[in-house]
Write an enzyme that holds these catalytic residues in place. Structure first.
Site, PDB file in Angstrom:
ATOM      1  N   LYS A  10       0.838  -1.223   0.000  1.00  0.00           N
ATOM      2  CA  LYS A  10       0.000   0.000   0.000  1.00  0.00           C
ATOM      3  C   LYS A  10       0.862   1.258   0.000  1.00  0.00           C
ATOM      4  O   LYS A  10       0.722   2.123   0.853  1.00  0.00           O
ATOM      5  CB  LYS A  10      -0.988  -0.024   1.161  1.00  0.00           C
ATOM      6  CG  LYS A  10      -1.888  -1.260   1.122  1.00  0.00           C
ATOM      7  CD  LYS A  10      -2.912  -1.289   2.225  1.00  0.00           C
ATOM      8  CE  LYS A  10      -3.739  -2.556   2.194  1.00  0.00           C
ATOM      9  NZ  LYS A  10      -3.040  -3.787   2.552  1.00  0.00           N
TER      10      LYS A  10
HETATM   11  O1  LIG Z   1      -9.235  -3.841   1.646  1.00  0.00           O
HETATM   12  C1  LIG Z   1      -8.327  -4.572   2.044  1.00  0.00           C
HETATM   13  C2  LIG Z   1      -7.028  -4.479   1.580  1.00  0.00           C
HETATM   14  C3  LIG Z   1      -6.100  -5.354   2.026  1.00  0.00           C
HETATM   15  N1  LIG Z   1      -6.406  -6.327   2.920  1.00  0.00           N
HETATM   16  C4  LIG Z   1      -5.339  -7.271   3.320  1.00  0.00           C
HETATM   17  O2  LIG Z   1      -5.689  -8.591   2.858  1.00  0.00           O
HETATM   18  C5  LIG Z   1      -5.394  -9.557   3.851  1.00  0.00           C
HETATM   19  C6  LIG Z   1      -6.659 -10.177   4.373  1.00  0.00           C
HETATM   20  O3  LIG Z   1      -6.367 -11.136   5.366  1.00  0.00           O
HETATM   21  P1  LIG Z   1      -7.473 -12.150   6.001  1.00  0.00           P
HETATM   22  O4  LIG Z   1      -6.709 -12.810   7.094  1.00  0.00           O
HETATM   23  O5  LIG Z   1      -7.895 -13.096   4.921  1.00  0.00           O
HETATM   24  O6  LIG Z   1      -8.594 -11.308   6.504  1.00  0.00           O
HETATM   25  C7  LIG Z   1      -4.576  -8.824   4.908  1.00  0.00           C
HETATM   26  O7  LIG Z   1      -3.216  -8.838   4.534  1.00  0.00           O
HETATM   27  C8  LIG Z   1      -5.124  -7.403   4.825  1.00  0.00           C
HETATM   28  O8  LIG Z   1      -4.199  -6.447   5.269  1.00  0.00           O
HETATM   29  C9  LIG Z   1      -7.690  -6.428   3.383  1.00  0.00           C
HETATM   30  O9  LIG Z   1      -8.023  -7.295   4.210  1.00  0.00           O
HETATM   31  N2  LIG Z   1      -8.619  -5.545   2.923  1.00  0.00           N
END
Ligand SMILES: O=c1ccn([C@@H]2O[C@H](COP(=O)(O)O)[C@@H](O)[C@H]2O)c(=O)[nH]1
Length: 273
Positions: free
Chosen positions: A96
């Site tokens: 990001k």
């Molecule tokens: O809008 C967003 C952008 C980035 N993320 C990132 O994706 C993963 C989600 O992890 P889970 O454990 O499957 O929930 C994580 O790295 C977030 O920082 C997001 O969730 N939403």
């Protein structure tokens, strides 16, 4: 990697799954902590158990930066392991980033040239000149936050600005930027009901969709409005796969969780044929 190569992999593996490598040493199985490089060891086992089921891997850089130099080394070993052993998978540095142009150039260099990721996530807030240094890289992909999965997305992203929601302006403005063919967008799985509108603005772009699993997003809902002719979706699950077990069998259970999602994706792909 080109978009065509990514699409070919999706059809070959019958999967558009992205496995999130968000390693938290408080959550990994105890026996992994006894190894010399627990972060890399954990990732290697997860990759070995899931690479035939996933087309992409997404380490979130925060989980590596949190461990300082050691964490960055583990990240480097992880991307090298993927690029050497599984060059067909699409790699995403979820960082990001985005800053004034000359600073963004250095971020792009770090993730595309030094670490050799296929893509990096960026924030749109600083505008075109903050994103163009990423887009300048041929055959690399820039993934811009559009409508994120968290509750805070409603603080700014859905606010009306000059009669249009801000996230729609982000999509509409950026879609014509130089080399926008290599521009993808992040849309949270928890915001599936917005996907029809999103697709009316960017019908052809790939979307990285986090939020399935731990955040409660639903794969079928996302596909209903998000899928396009070249599939156009990378569905990420991190905690739902990598921490499904904290025992000796964690990699096997991660493989089972990935398989559950891949089977649902195969069904959706078969119906598209
Ligand atoms: O809008 C967003 C952008 C980035 N993320 C990132 O994706 C993963 C989600 O992890 P889970 O454990 O499957 O929930 C994580 O790295 C977030 O920082 C997001 O969730 N939403």
């Amino acid at each position: 990697m080109t978009t065509k190569q990514l699409v070919d992999q999706i059809w070959k593996k019958k999967s558009f799954l992205c496995v999130g490598l968000d390693v938290d040493l408080n959550k990994v199985p105890k026996h992994i902590l006894e190894t010399e490089d627990p972060i890399f060891e954990f990732n290697k086992k997860i990759i070995d158990a899931t690479h035939h089921l996933a087309v992409a891997y997404k380490p979130n850089i925060a989980f590596y930066e949190a461990y300082g130099l050691k964490g960055w080394k583990s990240l480097e070993k992880t991307i090298q392991y993927l690029n050497t052993n599984h060059p067909e998978v699409f790699t995403i540095a979820d960082a990001k980033r985005g800053d004034i142009g000359n600073t963004s150039s250095m971020y792009a260099k770090a993730f595309f040239e030094d670490l050799e990721f296929d893509s990096v996530t960026v924030a749109p807030y600083m505008g075109k000149d903050s994103i163009e240094p990423f887009l300048a890289f041929e055959d690399k992909h820039t993934i811009m936050l559009a409508l994120t999965s968290n509750q805070g997305a409603f603080d700014f992203q859905t606010k009306m600005v000059d009669g249009t929601e801000l996230y729609k302006q982000v999509l509409d403005t950026s879609k014509d930027w130089k080399n926008a063919d290599n521009l993808m967008y992040v849309v949270g799985a928890t915001k599936a009901e917005y996907l029809a509108d999103i697709r009316s603005i960017i019908p052809d772009s790939f979307l990285l969709v986090p939020g399935v699993g731990a955040q409660g997003g639903n794969l079928q809902d996302v596909c209903k409005y998000g899928i396009n002719d070249q599939i156009g979706l990378l569905i990420n699950s991190s905690r739902g796969i990598i921490y499904a077990s904290d025992g000796l069998d964690f990699d096997m259970v991660a493989g089972e969780k990935a398989k559950e999602l891949q089977l649902q994706m195969a069904e959706i792909l078969d119906a598209k044929k």
